[in-house]
Motif scaffolding. Structure first.
Motif, PDB file in Angstrom:
ATOM      1  N   ALA A 188       0.822  -1.209   0.000  1.00 47.76           N
ATOM      2  CA  ALA A 188       0.000   0.000   0.000  1.00 47.76           C
ATOM      3  C   ALA A 188       0.858   1.262   0.000  1.00 47.76           C
ATOM      4  CB  ALA A 188      -0.934   0.002   1.205  1.00 47.76           C
ATOM      5  N   GLU A 189       2.026   1.180   0.598  1.00 44.74           N
ATOM      6  CA  GLU A 189       2.905   2.349   0.696  1.00 44.74           C
ATOM      7  C   GLU A 189       4.040   2.300  -0.318  1.00 44.74           C
ATOM      8  OE1 GLU A 189       5.488   4.770   4.110  1.00 44.74           O
ATOM      9  OE2 GLU A 189       4.498   2.864   4.592  1.00 44.74           O
ATOM     10  N   TYR A 190       4.525   1.104  -0.626  1.00 46.36           N
ATOM     11  CA  TYR A 190       5.666   0.932  -1.528  1.00 46.36           C
ATOM     12  C   TYR A 190       5.275  -0.074  -2.614  1.00 46.36           C
ATOM     13  CZ  TYR A 190       8.302   2.903   2.400  1.00 46.36           C
ATOM     14  OH  TYR A 190       8.768   3.698   3.419  1.00 46.36           O
ATOM     15  N   GLU A 191       4.488   0.367  -3.578  1.00 51.36           N
ATOM     16  CA  GLU A 191       3.984  -0.546  -4.602  1.00 51.36           C
ATOM     17  C   GLU A 191       5.113  -1.289  -5.300  1.00 51.36           C
ATOM     18  OE1 GLU A 191       1.225  -0.521  -8.665  1.00 51.36           O
ATOM     19  OE2 GLU A 191       1.731   1.369  -7.654  1.00 51.36           O
ATOM     20  N   TYR A 192       6.221  -0.580  -5.591  1.00 49.49           N
ATOM     21  CA  TYR A 192       7.337  -1.180  -6.305  1.00 49.49           C
ATOM     22  C   TYR A 192       8.524  -1.500  -5.398  1.00 49.49           C
ATOM     23  CZ  TYR A 192       4.709  -0.166 -10.477  1.00 49.49           C
ATOM     24  OH  TYR A 192       3.727  -0.148 -11.429  1.00 49.49           O
ATOM     25  N   GLY A 193       8.296  -1.441  -4.085  1.00 52.55           N
ATOM     26  CA  GLY A 193       9.348  -1.781  -3.147  1.00 52.55           C
ATOM     27  C   GLY A 193      10.612  -0.993  -3.398  1.00 52.55           C
ATOM     28  N   MET A 244      13.282   2.019 -10.659  1.00 49.43           N
ATOM     29  CA  MET A 244      13.075   1.456 -11.989  1.00 49.43           C
ATOM     30  C   MET A 244      11.795   2.000 -12.619  1.00 49.43           C
ATOM     31  SD  MET A 244      14.133  -2.505 -12.168  1.00 49.43           S
ATOM     32  CE  MET A 244      15.706  -3.148 -11.644  1.00 49.43           C
ATOM     33  N   LYS A 245      10.764   2.124 -11.797  1.00 54.51           N
ATOM     34  CA  LYS A 245       9.508   2.680 -12.321  1.00 54.51           C
ATOM     35  C   LYS A 245       9.699   4.138 -12.704  1.00 54.51           C
ATOM     36  CE  LYS A 245       5.312   1.837 -13.521  1.00 54.51           C
ATOM     37  NZ  LYS A 245       5.063   0.862 -14.617  1.00 54.51           N
ATOM     38  N   ASP A 296       9.325   8.463 -16.446  1.00 54.36           N
ATOM     39  CA  ASP A 296       9.865   9.814 -16.629  1.00 54.36           C
ATOM     40  C   ASP A 296      11.304   9.717 -17.126  1.00 54.36           C
ATOM     41  OD1 ASP A 296       9.818  12.551 -16.552  1.00 54.36           O
ATOM     42  OD2 ASP A 296      10.108  12.714 -14.383  1.00 54.36           O
ATOM     43  N   PHE A 297      11.489   8.996 -18.228  1.00 54.40           N
ATOM     44  CA  PHE A 297      12.829   8.604 -18.642  1.00 54.40           C
ATOM     45  C   PHE A 297      13.730   9.787 -18.972  1.00 54.40           C
ATOM     46  CE2 PHE A 297      15.949   7.102 -21.822  1.00 54.40           C
ATOM     47  CZ  PHE A 297      16.586   6.150 -21.039  1.00 54.40           C
ATOM     48  N   VAL A 331      11.945   7.148  -4.702  1.00 57.81           N
ATOM     49  CA  VAL A 331      12.403   8.097  -5.711  1.00 57.81           C
ATOM     50  C   VAL A 331      11.238   8.866  -6.321  1.00 57.81           C
ATOM     51  CG1 VAL A 331      13.464   8.290  -7.986  1.00 57.81           C
ATOM     52  CG2 VAL A 331      14.517   6.846  -6.243  1.00 57.81           C
ATOM     53  N   ARG A 332      10.175   8.165  -6.719  1.00 58.76           N
ATOM     54  CA  ARG A 332       9.056   8.856  -7.377  1.00 58.76           C
ATOM     55  C   ARG A 332       8.357   9.811  -6.416  1.00 58.76           C
ATOM     56  NH1 ARG A 332       4.984   5.027  -9.648  1.00 58.76           N
ATOM     57  NH2 ARG A 332       5.401   3.918  -7.721  1.00 58.76           N
ATOM     58  N   ARG A 333       8.270   9.434  -5.161  1.00 57.04           N
ATOM     59  CA  ARG A 333       7.651  10.292  -4.155  1.00 57.04           C
ATOM     60  C   ARG A 333       8.465  11.562  -3.930  1.00 57.04           C
ATOM     61  NH1 ARG A 333       7.215   7.104   1.243  1.00 57.04           N
ATOM     62  NH2 ARG A 333       7.221   5.562  -0.429  1.00 57.04           N
ATOM     63  N   ALA A 334       9.788  11.400  -3.899  1.00 59.03           N
ATOM     64  CA  ALA A 334      10.668  12.539  -3.657  1.00 59.03           C
ATOM     65  C   ALA A 334      10.785  13.445  -4.877  1.00 59.03           C
ATOM     66  CB  ALA A 334      12.051  12.057  -3.239  1.00 59.03           C
ATOM     67  N   GLY A 335      10.596  12.867  -6.061  1.00 61.02           N
ATOM     68  CA  GLY A 335      10.706  13.646  -7.286  1.00 61.02           C
ATOM     69  C   GLY A 335      12.113  13.681  -7.845  1.00 61.02           C
ATOM     70  N   TRP A 336      13.120  13.438  -6.985  1.00 53.97           N
ATOM     71  CA  TRP A 336      14.519  13.459  -7.419  1.00 53.97           C
ATOM     72  C   TRP A 336      15.249  12.292  -6.777  1.00 53.97           C
ATOM     73  CZ3 TRP A 336      15.209  16.992 -11.078  1.00 53.97           C
ATOM     74  CH2 TRP A 336      14.393  18.136 -11.061  1.00 53.97           C
ATOM     75  N   LEU A 337      16.269  11.810  -7.421  1.00 57.33           N
ATOM     76  CA  LEU A 337      17.113  10.813  -6.795  1.00 57.33           C
ATOM     77  C   LEU A 337      17.945  11.468  -5.708  1.00 57.33           C
ATOM     78  CD1 LEU A 337      16.449   9.615  -9.706  1.00 57.33           C
ATOM     79  CD2 LEU A 337      18.465   8.179  -9.322  1.00 57.33           C
TER      80      LEU A 337
END
Length: 352
Positions: free
Chosen positions: A162-167, A172-173, A178-179, A218-224
């Motif tokens: 529920a919180e980390y769909e892609y662990g 990678m997602k 957003d390649f 990463v996706r939540r933060a918007g940046w690596l």
């Protein structure tokens, strides 16, 4: 086997695959031309020179040791064509051409990170070309089969769906969704990113099974790494692994191609599943297989997750070793790794 010179030499293979475009693979080689052939396949980011310590070690023990700049890296062809970096293209085009160029019909294949996906694909599609398989960090039967090969094996106690769909594979997602912007992030300071990526992994705390790696958000933060760009070289305090000619050559290799081609390996999960997936491809591997767990690798976590399960089910002759290191185990603990691989090969291939 007698000790001998381990000077690295440069070689080039030309080949065509799929669209008749003439491509090239550059590779480093060392050791006697007639020695047992061992091929080292790097991952992301990487290049042939990152295997320098393995090439020298095995050449000195009589092996013919080679390491390619994989497609998209260094002196090899690096087109901005995503399908060039599918497992099918990498294996049926590049790896089969590389093997043919050596004049051999089989080799010992050693892969790390995405390179382990490639060696696993070779073992799946062309088992007759594999005398022995050695994978570091990424087990057989996972990343080379697309999302379905590894996402179901995430440790959901650590990464609730529920919180980390892609662990821990959230990054990678990010590449898929957003390649271009993700690639642009790395390219704002490639030397700084590589110096950061090549820092030795510190020993994790005793409760490291509860540590959340930054790659899971990463996706939540918007940046690596929580920043709008990689740190500059001078902002990274520690010396990188392979400081000196190894690291400098590695940086030059990545600067030569940019990040786009190597990052495009992440854009082929569907193609890879079509090539390697399905029950009809889940055959048993009969060749000797060594898998090296990196005990401190929180992204390719094979210690507390189920990531190694498909490999254990598929391999008839499996040896497992655990080394106290992070993801770059071949750079962090080269002596320990080299000894483990040599011990495995001596035990399994002696007299064959």
């Amino acid at each position: 086997m007698a000790e001998m010179s381990t000077n690295l030499t440069h070689h080039e293979v030309t080949y065509t695959y799929s669209d008749n475009y003439h491509k090239k693979i550059h590779y480093l080689a060392s050791g006697p031309a007639t020695g047992p052939l061992i091929i080292f396949v790097h991952g992301w980011p990487g290049s042939a020179i990152t295997w320098k310590w393995q090439l020298e070690f095995f050449a000195a023990r009589g092996f013919r040791a080679i390491a390619p700049d994989m497609p998209g890296y260094g002196r090899s062809t690096a087109r901005h064509v995503a399908s060039d970096y599918s497992q099918e293209s990498l294996v049926e085009g590049a790896m089969m051409a590389l093997l043919a160029h050596t004049g051999r019909t089989a080799a010992i294949w050693v892969g790390h990170d995405w390179g382990a996906g490639v060696t696993s694909s070779v073992a799946t599609q062309h088992p007759e070309t594999v005398r022995a398989l050695v994978n570091l960090c990424v087990p057989f039967g996972t990343i080379e089969r697309g999302w379905a090969g590894f996402l179901p094996l995430v440790n959901r106690e650590r990464y609730p769906a529920a919180e980390y769909e892609y662990g821990q594979w959230d990054y990678m997602k990010k590449f898929e969704e957003d390649f271009e912007d993700t690639v642009a992030w790395f390219e704002r300071d490639i030397p700084g990113f590589l110096k950061l990526a090549m820092q030795p992994t510190p020993r994790p705390p005793e409760d490291h099974d509860r540590v959340e790696p930054m790659m899971s958000r990463v996706r939540r933060a918007g940046w690596l790494f929580g920043s709008e760009k990689p740190p500059g070289v001078d902002e990274v305090a520690g010396e990188p692994l392979g400081s000196g000619i190894l690291f400098d050559t590695f940086v030059g290799d990545v600067l030569a191609t940019g990040i786009w081609p190597g990052a495009a390996y992440y854009l082929n999960h569907e193609r890879n599943a079509a090539y390697n997936g399905g029950d009809e491809k889940r055959k048993q591997l009969t060749m000797p297989v060594l898998f090296v767990h990196a005990a401190w690798d929180l992204v390719c976590d094979t210690v507390t997750s189920r990531l190694a399960e498909p490999m254990r089910a598929a391999c008839c002759d499996l040896t497992e070793e655990t080394i106290e290191a992070g993801h770059a185990v071949h750079l962090e603990q080269p002596d320990v790794l080299n000894a483990a691989v040599l011990r495995f090969l001596a035990g399994k291939l002696e007299g064959r």
